[in-house]
Scaffold this motif. Structure first.
Motif, PDB file in Angstrom:
ATOM      1  N   LEU A 286      36.710  42.709  44.272  1.00 46.20           N
ATOM      2  CA  LEU A 286      37.325  43.684  43.358  1.00 46.20           C
ATOM      3  C   LEU A 286      36.257  44.432  42.565  1.00 46.20           C
ATOM      4  O   LEU A 286      35.291  43.826  42.108  1.00 46.20           O
ATOM      5  CB  LEU A 286      38.263  42.969  42.368  1.00 46.20           C
ATOM      6  CG  LEU A 286      39.564  42.368  42.872  1.00 46.20           C
ATOM      7  CD1 LEU A 286      40.339  41.766  41.700  1.00 46.20           C
ATOM      8  CD2 LEU A 286      40.406  43.423  43.585  1.00 46.20           C
ATOM      9  N   ASP A 287      36.469  45.726  42.390  1.00 42.83           N
ATOM     10  CA  ASP A 287      35.534  46.507  41.590  1.00 42.83           C
ATOM     11  C   ASP A 287      35.809  46.347  40.115  1.00 42.83           C
ATOM     12  O   ASP A 287      34.914  46.281  39.287  1.00 42.83           O
ATOM     13  CB  ASP A 287      35.661  47.992  41.966  1.00 42.83           C
ATOM     14  CG  ASP A 287      34.625  48.366  42.994  1.00 42.83           C
ATOM     15  OD1 ASP A 287      33.607  47.671  43.050  1.00 42.83           O
ATOM     16  OD2 ASP A 287      34.856  49.333  43.736  1.00 42.83           O
ATOM     17  N   SER A 288      37.085  46.316  39.793  1.00 46.14           N
ATOM     18  CA  SER A 288      37.470  46.245  38.390  1.00 46.14           C
ATOM     19  C   SER A 288      38.149  44.902  38.160  1.00 46.14           C
ATOM     20  O   SER A 288      39.146  44.600  38.804  1.00 46.14           O
ATOM     21  CB  SER A 288      38.436  47.395  38.113  1.00 46.14           C
ATOM     22  OG  SER A 288      39.121  47.165  36.917  1.00 46.14           O
ATOM     23  N   LYS A 289      37.563  44.081  37.321  1.00 48.25           N
ATOM     24  CA  LYS A 289      38.188  42.786  37.078  1.00 48.25           C
ATOM     25  C   LYS A 289      37.938  42.281  35.662  1.00 48.25           C
ATOM     26  O   LYS A 289      36.934  42.599  35.048  1.00 48.25           O
ATOM     27  CB  LYS A 289      37.744  41.760  38.100  1.00 48.25           C
ATOM     28  CG  LYS A 289      36.274  41.611  38.329  1.00 48.25           C
ATOM     29  CD  LYS A 289      36.051  40.651  39.509  1.00 48.25           C
ATOM     30  CE  LYS A 289      34.694  40.830  40.133  1.00 48.25           C
ATOM     31  NZ  LYS A 289      34.545  40.062  41.364  1.00 48.25           N
ATOM     32  N   MET A 290      38.904  41.483  35.220  1.00 48.14           N
ATOM     33  CA  MET A 290      38.871  40.959  33.864  1.00 48.14           C
ATOM     34  C   MET A 290      38.391  39.503  33.877  1.00 48.14           C
ATOM     35  O   MET A 290      37.918  38.985  32.880  1.00 48.14           O
ATOM     36  CB  MET A 290      40.321  41.022  33.355  1.00 48.14           C
ATOM     37  CG  MET A 290      40.518  40.947  31.897  1.00 48.14           C
ATOM     38  SD  MET A 290      42.146  41.629  31.469  1.00 48.14           S
ATOM     39  CE  MET A 290      43.215  40.227  31.635  1.00 48.14           C
ATOM     40  N   PHE A 291      38.560  38.830  35.013  1.00 52.26           N
ATOM     41  CA  PHE A 291      38.240  37.404  35.115  1.00 52.26           C
ATOM     42  C   PHE A 291      37.066  37.182  36.073  1.00 52.26           C
ATOM     43  O   PHE A 291      36.827  38.009  36.952  1.00 52.26           O
ATOM     44  CB  PHE A 291      39.463  36.622  35.663  1.00 52.26           C
ATOM     45  CG  PHE A 291      40.628  36.629  34.699  1.00 52.26           C
ATOM     46  CD1 PHE A 291      40.784  35.615  33.776  1.00 52.26           C
ATOM     47  CD2 PHE A 291      41.555  37.659  34.725  1.00 52.26           C
ATOM     48  CE1 PHE A 291      41.854  35.622  32.890  1.00 52.26           C
ATOM     49  CE2 PHE A 291      42.615  37.680  33.840  1.00 52.26           C
ATOM     50  CZ  PHE A 291      42.772  36.660  32.917  1.00 52.26           C
ATOM     51  N   ILE A 292      36.389  36.047  35.895  1.00 45.53           N
ATOM     52  CA  ILE A 292      35.257  35.783  36.797  1.00 45.53           C
ATOM     53  C   ILE A 292      35.707  35.173  38.127  1.00 45.53           C
ATOM     54  O   ILE A 292      34.941  35.128  39.079  1.00 45.53           O
ATOM     55  CB  ILE A 292      34.148  34.902  36.156  1.00 45.53           C
ATOM     56  CG1 ILE A 292      34.662  33.506  35.807  1.00 45.53           C
ATOM     57  CG2 ILE A 292      33.557  35.548  34.944  1.00 45.53           C
ATOM     58  CD1 ILE A 292      33.533  32.558  35.412  1.00 45.53           C
TER      59      ILE A 292
END
Lengths: 227, 216
Positions: A220-226
């Protein structure tokens, strides 16, 4: 009430600084691919419990706990390396190692247990990875927390992590999250009972759809989690 | 035991110019011989880290590409730098062990609200950045970040006349709220005022020590 009980609350509390709030265990990637409903989320978490974190992580936790009780640092390191090797997805593997290393260093700051210190040293010297279930098993043995409770803490915290991620991703609301945690109780206790007493060589996992979703997250390019 | 590499935390609201400040201050420090690594806590993407890597590492060659690391924080920017900074500390320590030659490591917080502060276990020095476009009320409104940071940076000063912000008011309020602790007006687009930020870092973080590369 015993101090061991309080230690259990302390380590299972989401206030404990092990960094698990940064993980969605693939849920972020799944929720980008499709709309996840509350009941589907619960099925997903159950699948994790039954096919991944139960038979792999909880079993390893139990084996590490027994090694810690026997004062066997080599047994602990063997469990650590076995689980590291078993985790197929790099993001998930590294996240587990990091959060476990954080956990063991933090507990080493307030526990005088020699074996815990030895494991922390092995992690610092990169002779062990610090896999989270191993770190928790060793910490619980050091703090006098019984093994089955240690397994329950691990799996319950995992479910809290999934619920927290789902909440932040807009999959469920705060009340639905608590309802899910309550309803997962029997699945958690069953997974502990089935796995925490098993020897390390009976550790397994098989959840290919979850593995694939966790791998998708890596792309994913855009992510909030690791994870 | 070797001394740990000093760590500078940069926090501030979304869009205040945290990434731009780092992109401006790292070249100034580089020209003085200091080598910096960067860990960027992005709330939803790797965009800031990717941009800094492209700009400072790939194009300008001021640092190795593995010295700009992006970190996702589960949508909890303040938790990641204060309540549970463990994942950031792990990144810092890994970077430090790979690159002991660094003079400092800069940790950029994800954009957050005015209560952001850094855990002293994570950052030795804390820069908080706001911009004039948020209104000249910002310093007066206080908030933990503005009150307790080691250096308050007020960015986008060129926009002041366009948004009805009075820099004199901001200066007066910053002094009233922060006493003798420093603040700096900057324009990160042009680089105006950034040398002052670099001088604060050299004096207050690096204690005027020469760059490691030069000290041998």
């Amino acid at each position: 009430m015993s101090t061991e009980f309080l230690s259990m609350l302390q380590l299972a509390d989401s206030f404990f600084p092990a960094g698990t709030y940064t993980m969605s265990n693939g849920l972020e990637a799944l929720s980008k691919r499709k709309k996840v409903k509350a009941d589907e989320l619960q099925v997903l978490v159950r699948t994790h419990l039954e096919r991944q974190v139960g038979p792999a992580d909880c079993c390893t936790l139990g084996a590490a706990y027994e090694s810690a009780k026997a004062g066997d640092i080599e047994g602990i390191i063997r469990a650590d390396q076995a689980l590291y090797a078993a985790k197929l997805v790099e993001e998930v593997r590294n996240a587990s190692a990091r959060s476990g290393a954080n956990l063991v260093r933090c507990v080493a700051a307030f526990s005088n247990d020699a074996l815990l210190a030895e494991y922390a040293k092995a992690v610092n010297e990169k002779r062990a990875t610090g896999m989270h279930p191993v770190a928790l098993g060793v910490a619980c043995a050091a703090l006098g927390i019984p093994k089955h409770e240690a397994g329950a803490m691990f799996l319950y915290s995992f479910c809290v992590g999934m619920a927290g991620a789902a909440l932040r991703l807009g999959v469920i609301d705060h009340v639905a999250a608590q309802k899910m945690l309550h309803e997962l109780g029997p699945a958690i206790t069953a997974a502990v009972k089935e796995n925490v007493d098993k020897p390390l060589d009976l550790m397994w996992q098989f959840a290919p759809a979850i593995d694939i979703t966790q791998m998708e997250h890596e792309q994913l390019d855009s992510k909030m989690f690791i994870t | 035991m070797a001394k740990r590499v000093p760590r500078v935390g940069v926090g501030g609201p979304v869009g205040s110019g945290k990434t731009m400040l780092i992109e401006q201050v790292v070249p100034v420090l580089f020209s003085m011989g200091y080598r910096a690594g960067i860990i960027s806590n992005d709330v939803v993407s790797k965009e800031d880290a990717d941009r800094m890597r492209r700009n400072l590492a790939t194009e300008k060659g001021m640092l190795a590409e593995d010295l700009v690391v992006g970190l996702a924080t589960g949508g909890c920017p303040h938790t990641a730098v204060r309540e549970d900074p463990s994942m950031n500390i792990a990144e810092v320590e890994e970077m430090e062990s790979r690159h002991p030659e660094l003079d400092l490591i800069i940790i950029e917080s994800g954009g957050d609200n005015i209560t952001t502060t850094f855990s002293p276990a994570l950052a030795d020095y804390f820069i908080y950045i706001v911009d004039v476009a948020g209104g000249d009320k910002y310093p007066r409104k206080r908030g933990l970040g503005i009150e307790t940071c080691d250096l308050l940076v007020i960015n986008k000063i060129d926009l002041a006349p366009h948004v009805g912000a009075d820099l004199k008011v901001m200066e007066r309020d910053a002094k009233a709220v922060r006493g003798n602790r420093p603040f700096a007006f900057v324009n990160c687009r042009t680089g105006e005022g950034v040398d002052k930020v670099a001088r604060h870092i050299v004096r207050d973080v690096l204690f005027e020590l020469p760059p490691k590369a030069r000290a041998g």
